[in-house]
Design a protein around this motif. Structure first.
Motif, PDB file in Angstrom:
ATOM      1  N   HIS A  21       0.812  -1.217   0.000  1.00 31.48           N
ATOM      2  CA  HIS A  21       0.000   0.000   0.000  1.00 31.48           C
ATOM      3  C   HIS A  21       0.843   1.264   0.000  1.00 31.48           C
ATOM      4  O   HIS A  21       0.477   2.256  -0.601  1.00 31.48           O
ATOM      5  CB  HIS A  21      -0.956   0.002   1.195  1.00 31.48           C
ATOM      6  N   ARG A  22       1.938   1.259   0.689  1.00 30.70           N
ATOM      7  CA  ARG A  22       2.797   2.444   0.767  1.00 30.70           C
ATOM      8  C   ARG A  22       4.230   2.021   0.468  1.00 30.70           C
ATOM      9  O   ARG A  22       4.989   1.665   1.349  1.00 30.70           O
ATOM     10  CB  ARG A  22       2.714   3.077   2.148  1.00 30.70           C
ATOM     11  N   ILE A  23       4.580   2.091  -0.793  1.00 26.55           N
ATOM     12  CA  ILE A  23       5.892   1.638  -1.235  1.00 26.55           C
ATOM     13  C   ILE A  23       7.026   2.445  -0.596  1.00 26.55           C
ATOM     14  O   ILE A  23       8.104   1.923  -0.342  1.00 26.55           O
ATOM     15  CB  ILE A  23       5.971   1.672  -2.782  1.00 26.55           C
ATOM     16  N   SER A  24       6.747   3.703  -0.272  1.00 28.58           N
ATOM     17  CA  SER A  24       7.794   4.530   0.334  1.00 28.58           C
ATOM     18  C   SER A  24       8.097   4.120   1.775  1.00 28.58           C
ATOM     19  O   SER A  24       9.110   4.534   2.333  1.00 28.58           O
ATOM     20  CB  SER A  24       7.402   6.008   0.285  1.00 28.58           C
ATOM     21  N   ASP A  25       7.249   3.298   2.378  1.00 29.83           N
ATOM     22  CA  ASP A  25       7.497   2.817   3.739  1.00 29.83           C
ATOM     23  C   ASP A  25       8.463   1.640   3.787  1.00 29.83           C
ATOM     24  O   ASP A  25       8.920   1.251   4.863  1.00 29.83           O
ATOM     25  CB  ASP A  25       6.181   2.384   4.407  1.00 29.83           C
ATOM     26  N   ILE A  26       8.778   1.054   2.645  1.00 28.42           N
ATOM     27  CA  ILE A  26       9.678  -0.090   2.603  1.00 28.42           C
ATOM     28  C   ILE A  26      11.118   0.418   2.610  1.00 28.42           C
ATOM     29  O   ILE A  26      11.500   1.203   1.739  1.00 28.42           O
ATOM     30  CB  ILE A  26       9.441  -0.952   1.348  1.00 28.42           C
ATOM     31  N   PRO A  27      11.944  -0.019   3.563  1.00 27.51           N
ATOM     32  CA  PRO A  27      13.342   0.428   3.596  1.00 27.51           C
ATOM     33  C   PRO A  27      14.089   0.011   2.319  1.00 27.51           C
ATOM     34  O   PRO A  27      13.832  -1.054   1.758  1.00 27.51           O
ATOM     35  CB  PRO A  27      13.926  -0.298   4.812  1.00 27.51           C
ATOM     36  N   GLU A  28      14.977   0.871   1.856  1.00 23.28           N
ATOM     37  CA  GLU A  28      15.732   0.625   0.615  1.00 23.28           C
ATOM     38  C   GLU A  28      16.521  -0.677   0.652  1.00 23.28           C
ATOM     39  O   GLU A  28      16.739  -1.297  -0.377  1.00 23.28           O
ATOM     40  CB  GLU A  28      16.675   1.793   0.320  1.00 23.28           C
ATOM     41  N   ASP A  29      16.957  -1.109   1.838  1.00 25.36           N
ATOM     42  CA  ASP A  29      17.767  -2.324   1.938  1.00 25.36           C
ATOM     43  C   ASP A  29      16.921  -3.565   2.231  1.00 25.36           C
ATOM     44  O   ASP A  29      17.443  -4.640   2.480  1.00 25.36           O
ATOM     45  CB  ASP A  29      18.849  -2.157   3.010  1.00 25.36           C
ATOM     46  N   SER A  30      15.614  -3.443   2.154  1.00 24.35           N
ATOM     47  CA  SER A  30      14.715  -4.558   2.434  1.00 24.35           C
ATOM     48  C   SER A  30      14.684  -5.534   1.257  1.00 24.35           C
ATOM     49  O   SER A  30      14.693  -5.124   0.099  1.00 24.35           O
ATOM     50  CB  SER A  30      13.303  -4.030   2.690  1.00 24.35           C
ATOM     51  N   PRO A  31      14.614  -6.833   1.545  1.00 27.00           N
ATOM     52  CA  PRO A  31      14.458  -7.811   0.462  1.00 27.00           C
ATOM     53  C   PRO A  31      13.172  -7.585  -0.344  1.00 27.00           C
ATOM     54  O   PRO A  31      13.080  -7.995  -1.498  1.00 27.00           O
ATOM     55  CB  PRO A  31      14.399  -9.155   1.192  1.00 27.00           C
ATOM     56  N   ALA A  32      12.191  -6.912   0.243  1.00 22.98           N
ATOM     57  CA  ALA A  32      10.949  -6.628  -0.472  1.00 22.98           C
ATOM     58  C   ALA A  32      11.195  -5.734  -1.689  1.00 22.98           C
ATOM     59  O   ALA A  32      10.515  -5.869  -2.706  1.00 22.98           O
ATOM     60  CB  ALA A  32       9.935  -5.974   0.459  1.00 22.98           C
ATOM     61  N   ILE A  33      12.165  -4.849  -1.603  1.00 22.28           N
ATOM     62  CA  ILE A  33      12.494  -3.970  -2.736  1.00 22.28           C
ATOM     63  C   ILE A  33      12.996  -4.803  -3.908  1.00 22.28           C
ATOM     64  O   ILE A  33      12.564  -4.619  -5.049  1.00 22.28           O
ATOM     65  CB  ILE A  33      13.522  -2.892  -2.328  1.00 22.28           C
ATOM     66  N   ALA A  34      13.892  -5.734  -3.634  1.00 21.79           N
ATOM     67  CA  ALA A  34      14.413  -6.603  -4.700  1.00 21.79           C
ATOM     68  C   ALA A  34      13.280  -7.421  -5.320  1.00 21.79           C
ATOM     69  O   ALA A  34      13.223  -7.592  -6.542  1.00 21.79           O
ATOM     70  CB  ALA A  34      15.490  -7.521  -4.144  1.00 21.79           C
ATOM     71  N   MET A  35      12.378  -7.903  -4.492  1.00 23.24           N
ATOM     72  CA  MET A  35      11.245  -8.682  -4.979  1.00 23.24           C
ATOM     73  C   MET A  35      10.359  -7.836  -5.899  1.00 23.24           C
ATOM     74  O   MET A  35       9.945  -8.280  -6.966  1.00 23.24           O
ATOM     75  CB  MET A  35      10.441  -9.205  -3.794  1.00 23.24           C
ATOM     76  N   LEU A  36      10.100  -6.600  -5.509  1.00 21.04           N
ATOM     77  CA  LEU A  36       9.278  -5.717  -6.334  1.00 21.04           C
ATOM     78  C   LEU A  36       9.944  -5.412  -7.673  1.00 21.04           C
ATOM     79  O   LEU A  36       9.279  -5.354  -8.710  1.00 21.04           O
ATOM     80  CB  LEU A  36       8.995  -4.407  -5.600  1.00 21.04           C
ATOM     81  N   LYS A  37      11.249  -5.218  -7.648  1.00 18.80           N
ATOM     82  CA  LYS A  37      11.969  -4.891  -8.886  1.00 18.80           C
ATOM     83  C   LYS A  37      11.973  -6.046  -9.879  1.00 18.80           C
ATOM     84  O   LYS A  37      12.169  -5.849 -11.070  1.00 18.80           O
ATOM     85  CB  LYS A  37      13.392  -4.456  -8.563  1.00 18.80           C
ATOM     86  N   GLU A  38      11.777  -7.259  -9.401  1.00 17.39           N
ATOM     87  CA  GLU A  38      11.764  -8.432 -10.275  1.00 17.39           C
ATOM     88  C   GLU A  38      10.405  -8.694 -10.916  1.00 17.39           C
ATOM     89  O   GLU A  38      10.290  -9.541 -11.788  1.00 17.39           O
ATOM     90  CB  GLU A  38      12.183  -9.675  -9.480  1.00 17.39           C
ATOM     91  N   CYS A  39       9.387  -7.986 -10.499  1.00 14.24           N
ATOM     92  CA  CYS A  39       8.033  -8.226 -11.007  1.00 14.24           C
ATOM     93  C   CYS A  39       7.954  -7.977 -12.502  1.00 14.24           C
ATOM     94  O   CYS A  39       8.482  -6.985 -13.008  1.00 14.24           O
ATOM     95  CB  CYS A  39       7.023  -7.325 -10.293  1.00 14.24           C
ATOM     96  N   GLY A  40       7.269  -8.863 -13.202  1.00 14.01           N
ATOM     97  CA  GLY A  40       7.076  -8.701 -14.633  1.00 14.01           C
ATOM     98  C   GLY A  40       5.889  -7.815 -14.958  1.00 14.01           C
ATOM     99  O   GLY A  40       5.858  -7.135 -15.969  1.00 14.01           O
ATOM    100  N   THR A  41       4.890  -7.830 -14.107  1.00 16.27           N
ATOM    101  CA  THR A  41       3.688  -7.027 -14.284  1.00 16.27           C
ATOM    102  C   THR A  41       3.401  -6.292 -12.984  1.00 16.27           C
ATOM    103  O   THR A  41       3.378  -6.904 -11.922  1.00 16.27           O
ATOM    104  CB  THR A  41       2.477  -7.912 -14.643  1.00 16.27           C
ATOM    105  N   VAL A  42       3.180  -4.989 -13.096  1.00 17.01           N
ATOM    106  CA  VAL A  42       2.937  -4.179 -11.905  1.00 17.01           C
ATOM    107  C   VAL A  42       1.713  -3.312 -12.142  1.00 17.01           C
ATOM    108  O   VAL A  42       1.768  -2.338 -12.882  1.00 17.01           O
ATOM    109  CB  VAL A  42       4.157  -3.271 -11.589  1.00 17.01           C
ATOM    110  N   PRO A  43       0.568  -3.682 -11.548  1.00 20.16           N
ATOM    111  CA  PRO A  43      -0.591  -2.786 -11.651  1.00 20.16           C
ATOM    112  C   PRO A  43      -0.423  -1.644 -10.659  1.00 20.16           C
ATOM    113  O   PRO A  43      -0.160  -1.871  -9.485  1.00 20.16           O
ATOM    114  CB  PRO A  43      -1.783  -3.673 -11.279  1.00 20.16           C
ATOM    115  N   LEU A  44      -0.510  -0.439 -11.141  1.00 16.01           N
ATOM    116  CA  LEU A  44      -0.357   0.736 -10.281  1.00 16.01           C
ATOM    117  C   LEU A  44      -1.694   1.445 -10.139  1.00 16.01           C
ATOM    118  O   LEU A  44      -2.416   1.624 -11.117  1.00 16.01           O
ATOM    119  CB  LEU A  44       0.671   1.711 -10.865  1.00 16.01           C
ATOM    120  N   TYR A  45      -1.993   1.843  -8.932  1.00 17.45           N
ATOM    121  CA  TYR A  45      -3.204   2.585  -8.633  1.00 17.45           C
ATOM    122  C   TYR A  45      -2.821   3.973  -8.140  1.00 17.45           C
ATOM    123  O   TYR A  45      -1.656   4.248  -7.874  1.00 17.45           O
ATOM    124  CB  TYR A  45      -4.029   1.850  -7.570  1.00 17.45           C
TER     125      TYR A  45
END
Length: 76
Positions: A21-45
């Motif tokens: 919900h709030r991508i800016s709340d994810i720390p830059e060094d979090s593994p979640a950032i790497a996971m998001l960058k690997e996504c092939g399809t990203v629906p943005l709202y």
């Protein structure tokens, strides 16, 4: 656990879906950032917070000015 399941799903030709919900709340060094960058399809709202819209523009290599468009999307 999420990393392991994601790798397993690739091996089985399955897909994973994540919602942030709030991508800016994810720390830059979090593994979640790497996971998001690997996504092939990203629906943005619509992102009401400027920081979130700018984070989407940067993370997904969107054209300059995309953050403004993301901020003006309609909430349907």
């Amino acid at each position: 656990m999420t990393r392991r399941n994601t790798k397993l799903s690739r091996a089985l030709s399955l897909s994973c879906q994540f919602a942030f919900h709030r991508i800016s709340d994810i720390p830059e060094d979090s593994p979640a950032i790497a996971m998001l960058k690997e996504c092939g399809t990203v629906p943005l709202y619509k992102q009401q917070r400027t920081a979130d819209a700018l984070a989407c523009e940067r993370m997904f290599n969107l054209p300059p000015g995309s953050a403004e468009v993301i901020s003006r999307l309609k909430l349907n």
